[in-house]
Scaffold this motif. Structure first.
Motif, PDB file in Angstrom:
ATOM      1  N   MET A   1       1.215   8.976  -6.130  1.00 31.67           N
ATOM      2  CA  MET A   1       1.335   7.624  -5.617  1.00 31.67           C
ATOM      3  C   MET A   1       1.369   6.591  -6.738  1.00 31.67           C
ATOM      4  N   GLU A   2       0.669   6.857  -7.839  1.00 32.19           N
ATOM      5  CA  GLU A   2       0.663   5.890  -8.943  1.00 32.19           C
ATOM      6  C   GLU A   2       2.045   5.759  -9.564  1.00 32.19           C
TER       7      GLU A   2
ATOM      8  N   ALA B   1       4.262   3.916  -7.184  1.00 38.21           N
ATOM      9  CA  ALA B   1       4.011   2.473  -7.167  1.00 38.21           C
ATOM     10  C   ALA B   1       4.685   1.788  -8.352  1.00 38.21           C
TER      11      ALA B   1
ATOM     12  N   ALA C   1       1.489  -3.977  -1.204  1.00 32.25           N
ATOM     13  CA  ALA C   1       0.178  -3.473  -1.614  1.00 32.25           C
ATOM     14  C   ALA C   1       0.146  -1.948  -1.542  1.00 32.25           C
ATOM     15  N   VAL C   2      -0.282  -1.322  -2.639  1.00 31.01           N
ATOM     16  CA  VAL C   2      -0.257   0.142  -2.726  1.00 31.01           C
ATOM     17  C   VAL C   2      -1.155   0.764  -1.667  1.00 31.01           C
ATOM     18  N   ASP C   3      -2.331   0.198  -1.478  1.00 36.42           N
ATOM     19  CA  ASP C   3      -3.266   0.773  -0.514  1.00 36.42           C
ATOM     20  C   ASP C   3      -2.673   0.801   0.890  1.00 36.42           C
ATOM     21  N   ARG C   4      -1.832  -0.154   1.179  1.00 39.70           N
ATOM     22  CA  ARG C   4      -1.269  -0.251   2.524  1.00 39.70           C
ATOM     23  C   ARG C   4      -0.317   0.887   2.827  1.00 39.70           C
ATOM     24  N   TRP C   5       0.701   1.087   1.974  1.00 41.65           N
ATOM     25  CA  TRP C   5       1.687   2.129   2.286  1.00 41.65           C
ATOM     26  C   TRP C   5       1.214   3.520   1.911  1.00 41.65           C
ATOM     27  N   SER C   6       0.371   3.643   0.872  1.00 43.82           N
ATOM     28  CA  SER C   6      -0.120   4.975   0.504  1.00 43.82           C
ATOM     29  C   SER C   6      -1.018   5.544   1.595  1.00 43.82           C
ATOM     30  N   ARG C   7      -1.806   4.692   2.256  1.00 49.48           N
ATOM     31  CA  ARG C   7      -2.645   5.152   3.366  1.00 49.48           C
ATOM     32  C   ARG C   7      -1.782   5.602   4.539  1.00 49.48           C
TER      33      ARG C   7
ATOM     34  N   GLN D   1      -0.368   8.925   3.681  1.00 53.44           N
ATOM     35  CA  GLN D   1      -1.445   9.907   3.789  1.00 53.44           C
ATOM     36  C   GLN D   1      -1.660  10.300   5.249  1.00 53.44           C
ATOM     37  N   ASP D   2      -1.704   9.323   6.131  1.00 53.19           N
ATOM     38  CA  ASP D   2      -1.921   9.610   7.554  1.00 53.19           C
ATOM     39  C   ASP D   2      -0.709  10.281   8.186  1.00 53.19           C
TER      40      ASP D   2
END
Length: 343
Positions: free
Chosen positions: A59-60, A63, A74-80, A83-84
């Motif tokens: 993911m890094e 990004a 925002a990385v946390d938004r699409w990476s989560r 992941q799901d």
């Protein structure tokens, strides 16, 4: 980290134009840039080994490449969401059981089992010589196995609720930045490799064309439109909230007279609810929802070369394949079948 493999995802689909392949074994100097990406152009591919539960997409690195493309999310938004969608253990197991490696193994087992059963049945009757019986049984087993493989292959060309639709949430974010995602699996020796594809696609023209087509269907063939959209449903498991008064009465009636000292926790009651993916609404809203839901399936078929040739020009001028709105109108709305060849 990302699974290191050869650039087979791009090399096997050399007809697909690509800007770069985002993998950990490629350095920055090997990236090939294009000034104006075209619709259907592969921007990057993330790979991971599905045989090992400890691996994941890088993911890094993803990004960093998205920032270089000007995608500010925002990385946390699409990476989560990724992941799901595809990295949960149950989803990865499903993808492995539907992978090409598993299907090849099942085809071999099916052929051997079918050959043995047919041969054992024929042996009960005196029919010709041994080589004649063996040849007849082999031809019959091969024919049935090929039919089964073709049926499975045809089914894989349709939208998969367990994989393609799960990417709808992340595609809803990226389609605003002219990106759509899809996931495929390839064989790399003994490894089953999952590939997450990032494809450039500007949705404006497809959105306008699909909205106009839906508005026309609402005026002329509303019942047929609703019937087609009702097929796009998923089964959701929801918890049932009991009435407080009845729950208290039932609990008092079922409570034991003598305490056993064991606290038994009852599992919450659940029920299955049918959720329509395309609710009734204005044509623009329905068109936007259709584009988001079918993006994952479209990318999967596009990069694997399974899209049929288009007779009418759409919004993919550089390739003779249907654009996203043509694909939706044919596969989901069951209209304009004459656009495609070989259907």
């Amino acid at each position: 980290m990302a699974y290191k493999s050869q650039t087979g995802g791009i090399e096997k689909n050399s007809s697909l134009p690509s800007i770069f392949c985002c993998k950990s074994d490629l350095n920055e100097g090997s990236l090939q840039w294009a000034k104006e990406p075209l619709n259907g152009q592969v921007l990057m591919v993330l790979s991971m080994d599905n045989n090992c539960s400890a691996t994941s997409f890088d993911m890094e690195l993803c990004a960093e490449k998205l920032k270089s493309l000007g995608v500010q999310v925002a990385v946390d938004r699409w990476s989560r969401l990724i992941q799901d969608a595809v990295l949960k253990p149950e989803v990865r197991r499903y993808m492995f059981y539907n992978s090409r490696a598993f299907q090849i193994a099942i085809a071999v087992i099916f052929y051997m089992s079918l050959w043995t059963n047919i041969y054992s049945t024929v042996q009960l009757y005196s029919f010709g010589h041994y080589w004649e019986v063996s040849m007849l049984v082999t031809v019959a087993a091969v024919a049935v196995t090929v039919v089964v493989i073709l049926i499975i292959d045809r089914r894989q060309r349709k939208i998969n609720v367990n994989t393609d639709v799960r990417l709808a949430a992340v595609n809803e974010i990226f389609i605003k930045h002219s990106l759509i995602l899809g996931i495929t699996d390839v064989l790399d020796g003994p490894h089953n490799v999952l590939q997450l594809w990032f494809v450039h696609f500007s949705p404006e023209r497809c959105l306008q064309s699909l909205s106009a087509h839906l508005a026309d269907l609402q005026r002329k063939r509303e019942s047929d439109l609703r019937h087609s959209l009702d097929q796009l449903c998923v089964v959701m498991e929801t918890a049932v909230q009991p009435d407080p008064g009845k729950a208290e009465q039932v609990s008092s009636e079922e409570s034991p007279l003598l305490s056993s000292g064991v606290n038994l926790k009852k599992e919450p009651m659940t029920c299955n609810e049918l959720l329509c993916l395309i609710p009734e609404g204005p044509p623009e809203v329905m068109a936007q929802q259709l584009l988001v839901i079918f993006s994952g399936c479209y990318v999967r078929l596009l990069v694997s070369g399974q899209l049929p040739q288009a007779l009418a020009a759409g919004h993919m001028e550089h390739r003779k394949v249907p654009c996203l709105c043509q694909f939706i109108e044919t596969s989901a709305l069951n209209t304009r079948q004459c656009w495609f060849m070989g259907r």
